[in-house]
Write a protein that holds these residues in place. Structure first.
Motif, PDB file in Angstrom:
ATOM      1  N   THR A 209     -11.449   3.316   2.676  1.00 55.16           N
ATOM      2  CA  THR A 209     -11.213   3.061   4.098  1.00 55.16           C
ATOM      3  C   THR A 209     -11.702   1.664   4.470  1.00 55.16           C
ATOM      4  O   THR A 209     -12.357   0.980   3.673  1.00 55.16           O
ATOM      5  CB  THR A 209     -11.935   4.094   4.975  1.00 55.16           C
ATOM      6  OG1 THR A 209     -13.358   3.858   4.902  1.00 55.16           O
ATOM      7  CG2 THR A 209     -11.626   5.512   4.515  1.00 55.16           C
ATOM      8  N   PHE A 233      -1.458  10.796   4.821  1.00 58.85           N
ATOM      9  CA  PHE A 233      -1.729   9.501   4.189  1.00 58.85           C
ATOM     10  C   PHE A 233      -0.488   8.951   3.494  1.00 58.85           C
ATOM     11  O   PHE A 233      -0.216   7.746   3.550  1.00 58.85           O
ATOM     12  CB  PHE A 233      -2.880   9.649   3.195  1.00 58.85           C
ATOM     13  CG  PHE A 233      -3.438   8.348   2.715  1.00 58.85           C
ATOM     14  CD1 PHE A 233      -4.518   7.756   3.361  1.00 58.85           C
ATOM     15  CD2 PHE A 233      -2.895   7.683   1.619  1.00 58.85           C
ATOM     16  CE1 PHE A 233      -5.037   6.540   2.936  1.00 58.85           C
ATOM     17  CE2 PHE A 233      -3.401   6.484   1.179  1.00 58.85           C
ATOM     18  CZ  PHE A 233      -4.481   5.902   1.840  1.00 58.85           C
ATOM     19  N   LEU A 240      -4.051   3.257   6.873  1.00 59.08           N
ATOM     20  CA  LEU A 240      -5.186   4.174   6.892  1.00 59.08           C
ATOM     21  C   LEU A 240      -6.202   3.889   5.802  1.00 59.08           C
ATOM     22  O   LEU A 240      -7.371   4.258   5.938  1.00 59.08           O
ATOM     23  CB  LEU A 240      -4.693   5.621   6.758  1.00 59.08           C
ATOM     24  CG  LEU A 240      -3.647   6.090   7.775  1.00 59.08           C
ATOM     25  CD1 LEU A 240      -3.321   7.555   7.558  1.00 59.08           C
ATOM     26  CD2 LEU A 240      -4.109   5.842   9.204  1.00 59.08           C
ATOM     27  N   GLY A 241      -5.786   3.255   4.721  1.00 56.61           N
ATOM     28  CA  GLY A 241      -6.696   2.971   3.628  1.00 56.61           C
ATOM     29  C   GLY A 241      -5.963   2.314   2.478  1.00 56.61           C
ATOM     30  O   GLY A 241      -4.736   2.215   2.480  1.00 56.61           O
ATOM     31  N   PHE A 483      -9.067   6.865  11.145  1.00 54.02           N
ATOM     32  CA  PHE A 483      -9.314   6.231   9.847  1.00 54.02           C
ATOM     33  C   PHE A 483      -9.800   4.791   9.997  1.00 54.02           C
ATOM     34  O   PHE A 483     -10.517   4.282   9.139  1.00 54.02           O
ATOM     35  CB  PHE A 483      -8.021   6.227   9.022  1.00 54.02           C
ATOM     36  CG  PHE A 483      -7.667   7.540   8.392  1.00 54.02           C
ATOM     37  CD1 PHE A 483      -7.994   7.806   7.068  1.00 54.02           C
ATOM     38  CD2 PHE A 483      -7.002   8.513   9.105  1.00 54.02           C
ATOM     39  CE1 PHE A 483      -7.664   9.014   6.465  1.00 54.02           C
ATOM     40  CE2 PHE A 483      -6.655   9.729   8.515  1.00 54.02           C
ATOM     41  CZ  PHE A 483      -6.995   9.983   7.198  1.00 54.02           C
ATOM     42  N   ASP A 484      -9.354   4.098  11.036  1.00 52.99           N
ATOM     43  CA  ASP A 484      -9.552   2.649  11.153  1.00 52.99           C
ATOM     44  C   ASP A 484      -9.872   2.306  12.601  1.00 52.99           C
ATOM     45  O   ASP A 484      -9.012   1.888  13.375  1.00 52.99           O
ATOM     46  CB  ASP A 484      -8.278   1.932  10.685  1.00 52.99           C
ATOM     47  CG  ASP A 484      -8.344   0.417  10.830  1.00 52.99           C
ATOM     48  OD1 ASP A 484      -9.460  -0.120  10.983  1.00 52.99           O
ATOM     49  OD2 ASP A 484      -7.273  -0.227  10.788  1.00 52.99           O
TER      50      ASP A 484
END
Length: 522
Positions: A209, A233, A240-241, A483-484
């Motif tokens: 992340t 995802f 998101l990552g 997530f962010d």
């Protein structure tokens, strides 16, 4: 995944009005602005070189220029810095630094993406996963492979061929595209009707992340506890990552495979035949459709044996045991004849089967034979509406004065209209953009969606305003925020702001008015 624009003349095209707005102009002089940018670049480079080898940090223009765009070459932006981490710990370190310095990050795989999802941010870092390219584990008993994100799609099948296995999702760019990019876009391919998209063939994703935290989504079992964040995802376009490891499913190689090439004297008959095959309870390994324009541009290029006089051709593949294939080929042939096929050819050798598919796989490169440039769309519709949408696209050709070659994954309704244009002619690229946006509006009107496997990126960000309500877009933003929180991962992509939607609505969106009310509704 398909090649969207394939022409050096695109370098002369004008920037799209759909691009996110440039940073607001400062009161500083241009010289002072440049100095501020260079100071920031030096600070970021110095911090990154503390955690990465010198070879893994690129900032000179001649080194960063190859990263200015992905497969959607019409939209370009030179990145401030490019990083090429070589292991997960280096990915974590890059994330920590960018989080601390508030530097946007754009994850990038092989750059074969088709929606501008990997286009850099002007003051941001491109994080390439190209050097994370190891196959970590092959397990013939569980039929799984654990790979790093930089492993090429086709390399997995090559690695397990001796075990009698392969990885099913097969984008047209599979020789070059990587698993990390496939996860980001939820990529498909000609055999995904039977075997599923990336989301159906991935068991687990390990990712980092923006806060430098390592998370694992999914697992080795058929289900995992809690919410299905793995499906969230996959297809999230790097927002998101950053993927560092993927566990994929492998499937046994079929004993036999044969393909039917069916010709039709009318695209409506061809479209209806697709729905009829599925309605008969048959799920082919692949079910693809090409119109006459596509067949005629492909045949001189690869000599696949296509019927260039047919208004449409269908490619219908069956795989399994010899007996299963023989029975399914016979059943499909009956359905196709009843749907009005004027000719049916069935491959008799593996070489002939591959030749039939070579035309479909090379449709996009072949477009360069008949047009200086092309613009590929990626909408998905219910199969029953194929004929209706094809008629709508034909009407749009007249409206915009541009040709369109149609090739698509007919079995799952994933369209790839190729709008042909010349970027050297003033205004033609803009017309192609408008043409493409209207195709997507029509897809939404018939109950479909604006993308099937290419993602939203920057290309379709305005079209998101057509499909989704304010509440739905707020929900998307809430997922990203979870997530962010800093909104540093691939910002200004995929999810439009409410202001953008308001502006686009005033200029373009029909608010439910059918584009072609005179067309038949099926």
């Amino acid at each position: 995944m398909e090649q969207t624009i394939n022409s050096s003349s695109q370098q002369n095209s004008k920037p799209s009005s759909q691009l996110p707005p440039a940073p607001p102009a400062s009161q500083l002089s241009q010289t002072a602005q440049l100095q501020t940018y260079l100071d920031r670049q030096r600070k970021v480079v110095a911090a990154l070189r503390n955690v990465l080898p010198e070879r893994s940090v690129l900032f000179q223009e001649e080194d960063t220029r190859p990263y200015e765009c992905d497969g959607l070459a019409a939209y370009r932006q030179l990145p401030m810095v490019v990083t090429l981490p070589e292991n997960e710990q280096q990915v974590i370190a890059v994330m920590h630094i960018c989080r601390e310095l508030q530097v946007p990050i754009v994850p990038r795989g092989a750059g074969t993406g088709l929606s501008g999802g990997a286009m850099p941010i002007i003051d941001g870092v491109v994080l390439s996963t190209a050097r994370l390219n190891k196959i970590l584990k092959l397990d013939a008993y569980s039929r799984t492979a654990i790979v790093q994100p930089g492993v090429r799609n086709l390399a997995i099948s090559d690695a397990v061929a001796g075990l009698g296995l392969y990885y099913a999702p097969d984008p047209s760019s599979q020789i070059a595209c990587t698993i990390g990019g496939n996860v980001a876009e939820n990529s498909g391919g000609v055999h995904c009707l039977k075997y599923g998209l990336t989301v159906h063939n991935v068991l687990r994703v390990r990712a980092v992340t923006i806060d430098g935290e390592v998370i694992e989504l999914g697992g080795a079992s058929l289900d995992a506890p809690g919410l299905d964040l793995l499906a969230v995802f996959i297809g999230s376009e790097g927002m998101l990552g950053v993927v560092t490891e993927v566990t994929v499913k492998l499937v046994p190689k079929p004993q036999a495979a044969r393909v039917i090439m069916a010709s039709f004297d009318d695209v409506v008959k061809g479209g209806n035949a697709v729905a009829n095959v599925i309605a008969a309870g048959i799920i082919p390994a692949g079910l693809e459709m090409m119109d006459k324009t596509s067949s005629r541009m492909v045949e001189p290029f690869v000599k696949a044996g296509y019927d260039v006089d047919a208004e449409a051709i269908l490619l219908c593949e069956s795989d399994g045991t010899d007996d299963e294939v023989a029975e399914e080929i016979q059943r499909m042939s009956v359905v196709l004849e009843q749907a009005g096929a004027t000719a049916i050819a069935v491959s008799t050798t593996e070489a002939e089967r591959l030749r039939f598919w070579s035309g479909r796989k090379n449709a996009f490169p072949a477009a360069g034979r008949i047009s200086p440039d092309y613009y590929c769309m990626d909408g998905t519709i219910p199969r029953k509406n194929l004929s209706q949408v094809l008629l709508g696209i034909a009407a749009m050709e007249q409206k915009y004065g541009l040709r369109c070659a149609n090739v698509f994954h007919a079995g799952d309704g994933n369209l790839h209209p190729l709008i042909l244009f010349d970027a050297n002619k003033d205004g033609e690229f803009h017309q192609a953009e408008l043409f493409g946006a209207e195709i997507l509006e029509l897809c939404v009107e018939v109950g479909g969606t604006i993308t099937g496997e290419h993602g939203v990126g920057i290309e379709k960000i305005n079209s998101m305003c057509v499909q989704f309500s304010t509440a739905e877009l707020d929900a998307f933003r809430a997922v990203k925020r979870a997530f962010d929180t800093a909104f540093l991962l691939n910002p200004d992509k995929a999810i439009p702001t409410l202001h953008r939607c308001a502006e686009y609505g005033r200029m373009h969106v029909k608010r439910g008015q059918l584009a072609f009310p005179d067309l038949p509704r099926f």
